[in-house]
Design an enzyme around this catalytic site. Structure first.
Site, mmCIF file in Angstrom:
data_model
loop_
_atom_site.group_PDB
_atom_site.id
_atom_site.type_symbol
_atom_site.label_atom_id
_atom_site.label_comp_id
_atom_site.label_asym_id
_atom_site.label_seq_id
_atom_site.Cartn_x
_atom_site.Cartn_y
_atom_site.Cartn_z
ATOM 1 N N GLY A 74 0.825 -1.211 0.000
ATOM 2 C CA GLY A 74 0.000 0.000 0.000
ATOM 3 C C GLY A 74 0.856 1.256 0.000
ATOM 4 O O GLY A 74 0.623 2.190 -0.775
ATOM 5 N N CYS A 124 4.560 -10.704 8.838
ATOM 6 C CA CYS A 124 5.186 -9.529 8.227
ATOM 7 C C CYS A 124 4.580 -8.258 8.825
ATOM 8 O O CYS A 124 4.199 -8.234 10.006
ATOM 9 C CB CYS A 124 5.048 -9.588 6.703
ATOM 10 S SG CYS A 124 6.059 -8.344 5.832
ATOM 11 N N ASP A 136 0.404 -8.615 -1.392
ATOM 12 C CA ASP A 136 1.142 -7.846 -2.398
ATOM 13 C C ASP A 136 0.432 -7.924 -3.741
ATOM 14 O O ASP A 136 0.419 -6.957 -4.491
ATOM 15 C CB ASP A 136 2.578 -8.351 -2.516
ATOM 16 C CG ASP A 136 3.411 -7.755 -1.399
ATOM 17 O OD1 ASP A 136 3.394 -8.311 -0.290
ATOM 18 O OD2 ASP A 136 4.024 -6.697 -1.628
ATOM 19 N N ASN A 163 2.162 -12.946 -1.104
ATOM 20 C CA ASN A 163 2.470 -12.107 0.059
ATOM 21 C C ASN A 163 3.829 -12.538 0.611
ATOM 22 O O ASN A 163 4.475 -13.457 0.097
ATOM 23 C CB ASN A 163 1.356 -12.245 1.111
ATOM 24 C CG ASN A 163 1.449 -11.194 2.199
ATOM 25 O OD1 ASN A 163 1.589 -10.012 1.929
ATOM 26 N ND2 ASN A 163 1.410 -11.613 3.449
HETATM 27 C C1 RUB Z 1 5.312 -6.518 2.800
HETATM 28 C C2 RUB Z 1 4.219 -7.537 2.759
HETATM 29 C C3 RUB Z 1 2.855 -7.077 3.219
HETATM 30 C C4 RUB Z 1 2.059 -6.595 2.001
HETATM 31 C C5 RUB Z 1 0.782 -5.849 2.407
HETATM 32 O O1 RUB Z 1 6.472 -6.929 2.129
HETATM 33 O O2 RUB Z 1 4.369 -8.642 2.300
HETATM 34 O O3 RUB Z 1 2.140 -8.131 3.810
HETATM 35 O O4 RUB Z 1 2.847 -5.717 1.222
HETATM 36 O O5 RUB Z 1 1.125 -4.699 3.139
HETATM 37 P P1 RUB Z 1 7.754 -5.950 2.079
HETATM 38 P P2 RUB Z 1 0.127 -3.464 3.249
HETATM 39 O O6 RUB Z 1 8.098 -5.611 3.488
HETATM 40 O O7 RUB Z 1 8.794 -6.748 1.379
HETATM 41 O O8 RUB Z 1 7.344 -4.723 1.292
HETATM 42 O O9 RUB Z 1 -1.148 -4.022 3.802
HETATM 43 O O10 RUB Z 1 0.812 -2.521 4.187
HETATM 44 O O11 RUB Z 1 -0.053 -2.910 1.890
#
Ligand code: RUB
EC number: 5.3.1.29
Length: 309
Positions: free
Chosen positions: A23, A127, A196, A206
């Site tokens: 995001g 994560c 992702d 993800n």
């Molecule tokens: C981050 C990751 C998150 C998704 C969703 O990977 O896998 O679960 O991006 O995140 P990285 P959000 O740390 O390698 O970017 O809900 O914040 O979009």
């Protein structure tokens, strides 16, 4: 610093993960492209479009897996203007709409997803996902007595960001190493993760290790829900393309000096994995909770991107 330097700085921050999470990188890319476009006022239209495409490519090429990035860039750069001033106005409006929608989506997913969390629940997350945390925080705000088990998420340990955020919010949280997922699953009521990308067959892409949570959850008969804004659905998977899994440097896993002493050892560092649709109970988007089999409907009805075959 000229305008391209600013754009390159954002691109570099995405590449090095100073800005991370699907995001956040989408919002940062949309804003960077808008700001860059605004500096191109004096160019003839044809040159403007070329520069815009070049800048878009720089942003999209930073990380390959999160489809939020190309979707954000595509939604920001598209315009139907015949002069540069109108084009910039359209791009500014596109960016504002994308960024506002992205911010509001977090609240909407939080509300919808929190319905699936009950008083007394233990939630496992992986994560650091702002979308997943929005659901957990909303349930907590509703007065539900919940706690979280958060994985470390090697090698970059985004779990540390998650436990700090949950700690500061006052939510009781337990940190585990990634390999403790299966052992711990019997204490868990629900798994909530972010995304992702979601492909046309409803599979989730993800953070590496997500599919292990999913398998352990299924074995223990626990549900896994995914928090994914509609802009995380991948249009190009409709054309048969696969989502590319980012391979990152071995330096994130093992010290380069140590690796030098081990000529027979190579290191693989895939940053994401794929969780098939059958492991997913629901995908929570800002427009509702869908079973993964409805990925096509979401792409068609809500993302509205033109897809070139
Ligand atoms: C981050 C990751 C998150 C998704 C969703 O990977 O896998 O679960 O991006 O995140 P990285 P959000 O740390 O390698 O970017 O809900 O914040 O979009």
């Amino acid at each position: 610093m000229d305008a391209m330097d600013d754009l390159n700085t954002t691109a570099e921050k995405i590449k090095t993960m100073e800005i991370r999470g699907a995001g956040r990188i989408a919002v940062a890319a949309s804003a960077a492209l808008r700001d860059y476009a605004m500096t191109l006022k004096s160019l003839p239209m044809s040159e403007f479009n070329v520069k815009l495409e070049e800048a878009a490519k720089i942003l999209v090429d930073t990380r390959p897996t999160a489809v939020s990035l190309p979707n954000a860039v595509a939604l920001t750069k598209r315009h139907s203007a015949t002069n540069v001033y109108d084009a910039i106005d359209e791009i500014k409006a596109n960016a504002e709409k994308f960024i506002t929608n992205a911010e509001q989506a977090l609240g909407k997913m939080g509300k919808i997803g929190a319905e699936r969390i009950h008083d007394g629940d233990v939630i496992m997350t992986h994560c650091n996902s702002h979308a997943a945390l929005s659901i957990i925080k909303t349930a907590f705000d509703q007065g539900k007595d919940i706690s979280v088990i958060a994985t470390e998420s090697r090698p970059r340990r985004q779990g540390f960001i998650t436990i700090r955020e949950l700690n500061d919010y006052g939510i009781p949280t337990t940190l585990i190493v990634d390999s403790a997922v299966r052992l711990t699953m019997k204490e868990v009521d629900l798994v909530v993760v972010g995304a992702d990308s979601i492909s046309i067959n409803g599979a989730l892409i993800n953070k590496i290790g997500t599919s292990q949570l999913a398998m352990a959850a299924q074995e223990a008969r626990r549900n896994l829900i995914v928090a994914a804004e509609t802009y995380k659905f991948s249009p190009r998977t409709l054309l048969g393309e696969m989502v590319e899994i980012e391979d990152r440097s071995s330096d994130e896993v093992i010290d380069a000096e140590i690796l030098k002493e081990l000529p027979n050892v190579k290191v693989r560092n895939p940053a994401f994995d794929v969780t098939p649709a059958e492991y997913i109970d629901l995908i929570i988007t800002e427009v509702g909770a869908f079973p993964p089999a409805m990925a096509f409907t979401i792409l068609r009805d809500y993302l509205g991107l033109d897809i070139e075959v």
